[in-house]
Design a protein around this motif. Structure first.
Motif, PDB file in Angstrom:
ATOM      1  N   ALA A  79      -9.552  29.016 -50.293  1.00 54.11           N
ATOM      2  CA  ALA A  79      -9.085  30.078 -51.183  1.00 54.11           C
ATOM      3  C   ALA A  79     -10.030  30.236 -52.379  1.00 54.11           C
ATOM      4  O   ALA A  79     -10.385  31.358 -52.758  1.00 54.11           O
ATOM      5  N   LEU A  80     -10.445  29.127 -52.947  1.00 56.27           N
ATOM      6  CA  LEU A  80     -11.378  29.173 -54.079  1.00 56.27           C
ATOM      7  C   LEU A  80     -12.714  29.762 -53.648  1.00 56.27           C
ATOM      8  O   LEU A  80     -13.268  30.633 -54.323  1.00 56.27           O
ATOM      9  N   TRP A  81     -13.226  29.310 -52.520  1.00 57.04           N
ATOM     10  CA  TRP A  81     -14.518  29.799 -52.037  1.00 57.04           C
ATOM     11  C   TRP A  81     -14.467  31.306 -51.803  1.00 57.04           C
ATOM     12  O   TRP A  81     -15.365  32.044 -52.225  1.00 57.04           O
ATOM     13  N   LEU A  82     -13.419  31.780 -51.131  1.00 57.51           N
ATOM     14  CA  LEU A  82     -13.300  33.215 -50.855  1.00 57.51           C
ATOM     15  C   LEU A  82     -13.215  34.021 -52.149  1.00 57.51           C
ATOM     16  O   LEU A  82     -13.845  35.074 -52.275  1.00 57.51           O
ATOM     17  N   THR A  83     -12.456  33.519 -53.113  1.00 53.02           N
ATOM     18  CA  THR A  83     -12.295  34.222 -54.383  1.00 53.02           C
ATOM     19  C   THR A  83     -13.616  34.344 -55.130  1.00 53.02           C
ATOM     20  O   THR A  83     -14.017  35.435 -55.548  1.00 53.02           O
ATOM     21  N   VAL A  84     -14.299  33.223 -55.300  1.00 47.86           N
ATOM     22  CA  VAL A  84     -15.547  33.234 -56.070  1.00 47.86           C
ATOM     23  C   VAL A  84     -16.626  34.026 -55.336  1.00 47.86           C
ATOM     24  O   VAL A  84     -17.356  34.812 -55.958  1.00 47.86           O
ATOM     25  N   THR A  85     -16.721  33.871 -54.033  1.00 51.60           N
ATOM     26  CA  THR A  85     -17.725  34.612 -53.269  1.00 51.60           C
ATOM     27  C   THR A  85     -17.457  36.110 -53.325  1.00 51.60           C
ATOM     28  O   THR A  85     -18.383  36.915 -53.447  1.00 51.60           O
ATOM     29  N   PHE A  86     -16.194  36.494 -53.253  1.00 46.22           N
ATOM     30  CA  PHE A  86     -15.829  37.905 -53.369  1.00 46.22           C
ATOM     31  C   PHE A  86     -16.376  38.479 -54.674  1.00 46.22           C
ATOM     32  O   PHE A  86     -17.041  39.511 -54.687  1.00 46.22           O
ATOM     33  N   HIS A  87     -16.102  37.802 -55.775  1.00 45.84           N
ATOM     34  CA  HIS A  87     -16.535  38.304 -57.076  1.00 45.84           C
ATOM     35  C   HIS A  87     -18.058  38.212 -57.256  1.00 45.84           C
ATOM     36  O   HIS A  87     -18.660  39.078 -57.892  1.00 45.84           O
ATOM     37  N   GLU A  88     -18.655  37.185 -56.700  1.00 46.98           N
ATOM     38  CA  GLU A  88     -20.106  37.010 -56.854  1.00 46.98           C
ATOM     39  C   GLU A  88     -20.895  38.080 -56.102  1.00 46.98           C
ATOM     40  O   GLU A  88     -21.941  38.524 -56.550  1.00 46.98           O
ATOM     41  N   THR A  89     -20.386  38.511 -54.964  1.00 45.09           N
ATOM     42  CA  THR A  89     -21.111  39.478 -54.136  1.00 45.09           C
ATOM     43  C   THR A  89     -20.630  40.908 -54.328  1.00 45.09           C
ATOM     44  O   THR A  89     -21.198  41.834 -53.747  1.00 45.09           O
ATOM     45  N   LYS A  90     -19.622  41.093 -55.143  1.00 47.65           N
ATOM     46  CA  LYS A  90     -18.942  42.387 -55.287  1.00 47.65           C
ATOM     47  C   LYS A  90     -19.871  43.561 -55.576  1.00 47.65           C
ATOM     48  O   LYS A  90     -19.868  44.548 -54.873  1.00 47.65           O
ATOM     49  N   ASP A  91     -20.642  43.483 -56.611  1.00 49.74           N
ATOM     50  CA  ASP A  91     -21.497  44.609 -57.002  1.00 49.74           C
ATOM     51  C   ASP A  91     -22.979  44.271 -56.874  1.00 49.74           C
ATOM     52  O   ASP A  91     -23.804  44.736 -57.652  1.00 49.74           O
ATOM     53  N   SER A  92     -23.292  43.485 -55.870  1.00 53.31           N
ATOM     54  CA  SER A  92     -24.675  43.044 -55.697  1.00 53.31           C
ATOM     55  C   SER A  92     -25.580  44.210 -55.299  1.00 53.31           C
ATOM     56  O   SER A  92     -25.214  45.045 -54.477  1.00 53.31           O
ATOM     57  N   PRO A  93     -26.780  44.256 -55.855  1.00 57.71           N
ATOM     58  CA  PRO A  93     -27.732  45.295 -55.456  1.00 57.71           C
ATOM     59  C   PRO A  93     -28.451  44.960 -54.143  1.00 57.71           C
ATOM     60  O   PRO A  93     -29.224  45.779 -53.642  1.00 57.71           O
ATOM     61  N   TYR A  94     -28.175  43.792 -53.566  1.00 55.31           N
ATOM     62  CA  TYR A  94     -28.888  43.337 -52.376  1.00 55.31           C
ATOM     63  C   TYR A  94     -28.033  43.528 -51.122  1.00 55.31           C
ATOM     64  O   TYR A  94     -26.868  43.130 -51.076  1.00 55.31           O
ATOM     65  N   ALA A  95     -28.623  44.107 -50.109  1.00 53.29           N
ATOM     66  CA  ALA A  95     -27.906  44.468 -48.886  1.00 53.29           C
ATOM     67  C   ALA A  95     -27.270  43.263 -48.191  1.00 53.29           C
ATOM     68  O   ALA A  95     -26.138  43.362 -47.705  1.00 53.29           O
ATOM     69  N   ASP A  96     -27.961  42.137 -48.140  1.00 49.33           N
ATOM     70  CA  ASP A  96     -27.403  40.980 -47.445  1.00 49.33           C
ATOM     71  C   ASP A  96     -26.162  40.445 -48.163  1.00 49.33           C
ATOM     72  O   ASP A  96     -25.205  40.003 -47.521  1.00 49.33           O
ATOM     73  N   GLN A  97     -26.144  40.516 -49.482  1.00 50.94           N
ATOM     74  CA  GLN A  97     -24.967  40.068 -50.220  1.00 50.94           C
ATOM     75  C   GLN A  97     -23.832  41.080 -50.113  1.00 50.94           C
ATOM     76  O   GLN A  97     -22.664  40.701 -50.068  1.00 50.94           O
TER      77      GLN A  97
END
Length: 145
Positions: free
Chosen positions: A93-111
């Protein structure tokens, strides 16, 4: 400088993608009851992260506040390897939450692609909870909606 930034982002994306594959394997092993519990835990984590000043740094110690990414994914991933089901689910649950927010508005296609995969996983978890239970969970944690 842009090349170095892109290289760092690419490396981080590869690390998160590798971890995501293991998270997916852990999710496949959960029974329906555990999936419902995980959905509730994830909603709680999202609610708590939303209250944070920087949601992508959720669960990161204050002294690491200025790092490019937090330690929430590392903490969650380590917990996911625990022998205890409850600790594993809290880690996921923690991993999914933090990863969601970390990759949310990324300018990089892979993220951005990883963000879509995380969103799909969260939707699948949410759909594993019957509508009546989901409405009760949402009533208890309105920010998680």
């Amino acid at each position: 400088m842009q090349l170095i930034t892109r290289l760092i982002a690419l490396t981080r994306g590869m690390q998160l993608r590798r971890q995501f594959k293991e998270i997916e394997k852990a999710l496949e092993q959960l029974n329906p009851s555990a999936r419902r519990q995980l959905a509730a835990l994830a909603m709680r984590e999202f609610s708590n992260a939303a209250k944070s000043e920087f949601p992508h740094l959720y669960a990161t110690p204050p002294d690491e506040k200025y790092s490019p990414w937090g330690s929430g994914t590392s903490i969650g991933f380590e917990r996911m390897k625990s022998d205890s089901l409850q600790v594993r689910m809290r880690g996921v649950a923690l991993w999914l939450t933090v990863t969601f927010h970390e990759t949310k508005d990324s300018p990089y296609a892979d993220q951005r692609e990883l963000h879509r995969l995380v969103m799909r996983t969260l939707r699948t978890l949410k759909e594993s909870v019957p509508a009546k239970e989901m409405s009760q969970l949402l009533a208890n944690h309105p920010q998680a909606a």
